[in-house]
Structures are given as structure tokens and as C-alpha cells.
Design an enzyme around this catalytic site. Structure first.
Site, mmCIF file in Angstrom:
data_model
loop_
_atom_site.group_PDB
_atom_site.id
_atom_site.type_symbol
_atom_site.label_atom_id
_atom_site.label_comp_id
_atom_site.label_asym_id
_atom_site.label_seq_id
_atom_site.Cartn_x
_atom_site.Cartn_y
_atom_site.Cartn_z
ATOM 1 N N GLY A 57 0.812 -1.211 0.000
ATOM 2 C CA GLY A 57 0.000 0.000 0.000
ATOM 3 C C GLY A 57 0.842 1.256 0.000
ATOM 4 O O GLY A 57 2.009 1.257 0.404
ATOM 5 N N SER A 58 0.245 2.348 -0.435
ATOM 6 C CA SER A 58 0.894 3.653 -0.337
ATOM 7 C C SER A 58 0.763 4.156 1.095
ATOM 8 O O SER A 58 0.173 3.510 1.951
ATOM 9 C CB SER A 58 0.256 4.634 -1.322
ATOM 10 O OG SER A 58 -1.119 4.824 -1.017
ATOM 11 N N GLY A 59 1.337 5.324 1.360
ATOM 12 C CA GLY A 59 1.286 5.889 2.694
ATOM 13 C C GLY A 59 2.530 5.628 3.516
ATOM 14 O O GLY A 59 2.631 6.095 4.648
ATOM 15 N N HIS A 60 3.488 4.873 2.927
ATOM 16 C CA HIS A 60 4.728 4.531 3.636
ATOM 17 C C HIS A 60 5.952 5.150 2.959
ATOM 18 O O HIS A 60 7.073 4.695 3.174
ATOM 19 C CB HIS A 60 4.909 3.014 3.666
ATOM 20 C CG HIS A 60 3.820 2.280 4.358
ATOM 21 N ND1 HIS A 60 3.588 2.396 5.713
ATOM 22 C CD2 HIS A 60 2.875 1.417 3.887
ATOM 23 C CE1 HIS A 60 2.564 1.624 6.049
ATOM 24 N NE2 HIS A 60 2.107 1.031 4.963
ATOM 25 N N ASP A 113 -1.629 -8.333 1.340
ATOM 26 C CA ASP A 113 -0.532 -8.520 0.389
ATOM 27 C C ASP A 113 -0.367 -9.991 0.034
ATOM 28 O O ASP A 113 -0.170 -10.350 -1.127
ATOM 29 C CB ASP A 113 0.778 -7.990 0.986
ATOM 30 C CG ASP A 113 0.780 -6.482 1.165
ATOM 31 O OD1 ASP A 113 -0.045 -5.808 0.530
ATOM 32 O OD2 ASP A 113 1.608 -5.984 1.952
ATOM 33 N N HIS A 222 1.212 -0.099 10.197
ATOM 34 C CA HIS A 222 0.173 0.897 9.956
ATOM 35 C C HIS A 222 -0.264 1.581 11.242
ATOM 36 O O HIS A 222 -1.357 2.133 11.325
ATOM 37 C CB HIS A 222 -1.034 0.245 9.272
ATOM 38 C CG HIS A 222 -0.656 -0.611 8.103
ATOM 39 N ND1 HIS A 222 -0.511 -1.979 8.209
ATOM 40 C CD2 HIS A 222 -0.356 -0.282 6.831
ATOM 41 C CE1 HIS A 222 -0.142 -2.454 7.024
ATOM 42 N NE2 HIS A 222 -0.046 -1.458 6.184
#
Length: 338
Positions: A57-60, A113, A222
Site C-alpha cells: 500500500g501507499s502511505g509509507h 498482500d 500501519h
């Protein structure tokens, strides 16, 4: 969702698309978008070499697409914020990367994932695409010597991208790369600590409530809880506690050559990260080990979370060579040297 803006974004549903657009515009000599949310090298390696692919995912940011480039990843498949990209998008990327040498897919151990990867690999097999998976599970917050299925993937995946990318550039076969990754996976451990949680950029929701003056060792990728909360202690005491836990997991011996990385996760200053690294380094040296590979950097963040991840590994000689002596032009690896 609050009406008070807390981040420089536009439409929440456009975050991933817009961040990737900005990223490839900034580094056009290293990366490009090959399809929606699929980041690839601007200058692909030859087709007779194994492709290294990952997903998440994005955001990292900068993970994971910041490590696409010569000598590291060939392709990163990006999901929405904190979400897996889905099997169809990953399968599309595997089709783009198809080659006789094969594809090595590096998957972090998170349920979304793993599900996306398994489904995409089934589709790839039916389509005659040669692909094997490597699962990373470096988080030890589930307990010392816990079953690897219970251990989440944290930032320990990033050095593995460097190792595998360098080995693939050398011409190692798919089976050889799986073996190299397996040795690294058995000897790497990561532990995360937080003293302030992050908010989700699409709805401003706080992931975990951490009161002021409280820390938690064992935080997830997260911002999920995973350990016990306790009053914030000093940098030296925190570093010592984490080194001890990681050493209990890895059981290193005197004279072992160690990788030590302190990964900032969003809003902890480099001042603090340097102080933490100093004590961790001293602890390892006092136990008779040699820090052979080291880095202090934000390689995988959790939005504005305050804290860090400590990544340790007992390295074999080839791992050290791939990490230290092989060049990469991935935009977010070269910032600290080789």
C-alpha cells in the site's frame, strides 16, 4: 471525517495516483509509470536477468516505490493508502515483467498482500509466467522465536531489495536468488517503537491511541498496536531494551557481522535517530559483534507517526558485498551513499 485539514492533499481518493505522478516526474531517469499504480525502472535490465517485484500500500513513502531502480527493484505495485493493490493489478505487473529468467516476487507478511500475491501467482502460472515468492516476516513483536506466519513484514524488506537487486544484476538465477533471500530472512529481525500514532490521510482517523508521555514497543506497519504501552523512557534505555530483544531473537555470536539500520517512521527527528543509533551500536560492539552495514534513514514511514524501527541482521559475506559494494540508482537508496 473532520472538516479540518491536517495534510497537504487534494481529493482523498486521488492521493495514491497524485503522489506517484509527482514521484515519477521528479525522477524521470530512474522511474516511470508502466500502468496505473505500477512503477517500473525507466531503463529496464536485460531480459536474461531475473526481475525483482514487490507490492504494498501507499502511505509509507519512500517505501516501496522509492527503491525501484538499477540494482534494486524492477517494479513496485502500489495499493491505496495502507491497502494491498489487489491481485489483478499485480498480475498485470507480472505480465509486464514476464521473461525466461523469471520473476522473484517479494511479499511482506500482511494478509492483504499475501492474498493478492497468491492469487496473482496462480493467474501467472496459468499464463505461463515463471514467478516465485519470498515472504518477509522480520517483525518480532509477536514474541521471541514466534512462528514466522505470525510475524509481520516491516522495513527489513528494504535491505533485501538491495541484496536481491544486486544479485540479479550479477546474473544469479531465480533459484539462487530464493536461496540468498532465505538466508537473509532467517537472520533478520525488526522491532518498532512509537510514542505518537499516525492518522489515516483519507479520513483523519487515529490508528492507535497513545497518550502523551507513553510509548509502545511492537507497533505495526500501519500504527497498529502490538506490544505493551509504558511511560516514555530515555533514548539509551529504549535502544538497550530493543537491542536485547533483537539479540534474543537472532542469537548472534561474538565476531558476527551485523547490519544495523534505524528507520524513522515519519516525524521523529534525525537528532533522535542518531542518538538511538549511537547506543545500539555501542551495545552490539560491547557484545563482541561488528557492525558491518549501517544506515540512519527514513526508508519506510507510517505517515506522521513518531518513533522508529530498529532493523538488525546477522549477515553473510555475500549479503555484505551486495549491500555495500554494488551500485544502485534507486532514488531513495543512494541518498546515503552506496
Amino acid at each position: 471525517m473532520s472538516d479540518i485539514k491536517t495534510k497537504f492533499i487534494n481529493a482523498p481518493e486521488r492521493i495514491t495516483a497524485e503522489l506517484l505522478e509527482g514521484y515519477v516526474l521528479a525522477y524521470p531517469e530512474q522511474v516511470k509509470l508502466a500502468a496505473e499504480n505500477v512503477v517500473v525502472r525507466a531503463n529496464p535490465k536485460s531480459m536474461d536477468k531475473v526481475a525483482i517485484v514487490t507490492l504494498g500500500g501507499s502511505g509509507h513513502e519512500p517505501a516501496l516505490s522509492g527503491f525501484v531502480g538499477a540494482g534494486m527493484l524492477d517494479c513496485s505495485v502500489v495499493g491505496d493508502v495502507f491497502a494491498a493493490p489487489g491481485a489483478q493489478r499485480l498480475f498485470q505487473a507480472l505480465q509486464l515483467m514476464k521473461r525466461d529468467a523469471g520473476i522473484l516476487l517479494v511479499v511482506l507478511n500482511h494478509s492483504g498482500d499475501v492474498m493478492s500475491a497468491n492469487m496473482a501467482c496462480q493467474l501467472a502460472d496459468r499464463a505461463g509466467i515463471k514467478v516465485k515468492q519470498v515472504l518477509t516476516h522480520d517483525d518480532i513483536s509477536a514474541g521471541i522465536h514466534a512462528d514466522t506466519n505470525e510475524r509481520r513484514g516491516l522495513a527489513g524488506c528494504v535491505p533485501l531489495y538491495k541484496i536481491l537487486g544486486a544479485a540479479a544484476e550479477e546474473g544469479k538465477s531465480l533459484d539462487e536468488l530464493v536461496e540468498i533471500a532465505g538466508r537473509y530472512n532467517k537472520n533478520v529481525a525488526t522491532l518498532a517503537v512509537a510514542m505518537r500514532s499516525c492518522t489515516h490521510p483519507q479520513n483523519d482517523a487515529v490508528i492507535t491511541d497513545l497518550p502523551a508521555g507513553i510509548m509502545e514497543i511492537g507497533m505495526g506497519q500501519h500504527g497498529e498496536g502490538g506490544g505493551g504501552q509504558k511511560p516514555l523512557i530515555s533514548a539509551d534505555a529504549t535502544a538497550s531494551e530493543m537491542v536485547d530483544l533483537l539479540c534474543r531473537q537472532l542469537e548472534p555470536k561474538s565476531q558476527d557481522r551485523i547490519m544495523l539500520i534505524i528507520n524513522g517512521v515519519g516525524s521523529t527527528t534525525y537528532m533522535e535517530l542518531n542518538i538511538i543509533f549511537r547506543k545500539a551500536y555501542q551495545e552490539l560492539e560491547s557484545r563482541g559483534m561488528k557492525v558491518a552495514v549501517s544506515r540512519i534513514q527514513e526508508i519506510l514511514t507510517v505517515q506522521e507517526q513518531a518513533g522508529f524501527q530498529m532493523i538488525m541482521a546477522v549477515l553473510d559475506e555475500d549479503h555484505i558485498d551486495y549491500l555495500k559494494n554494488k551500485a544502485s540508482d534507486a532514488p531513495y537508496w543512494v541518498t546515503c551513499g552506496k
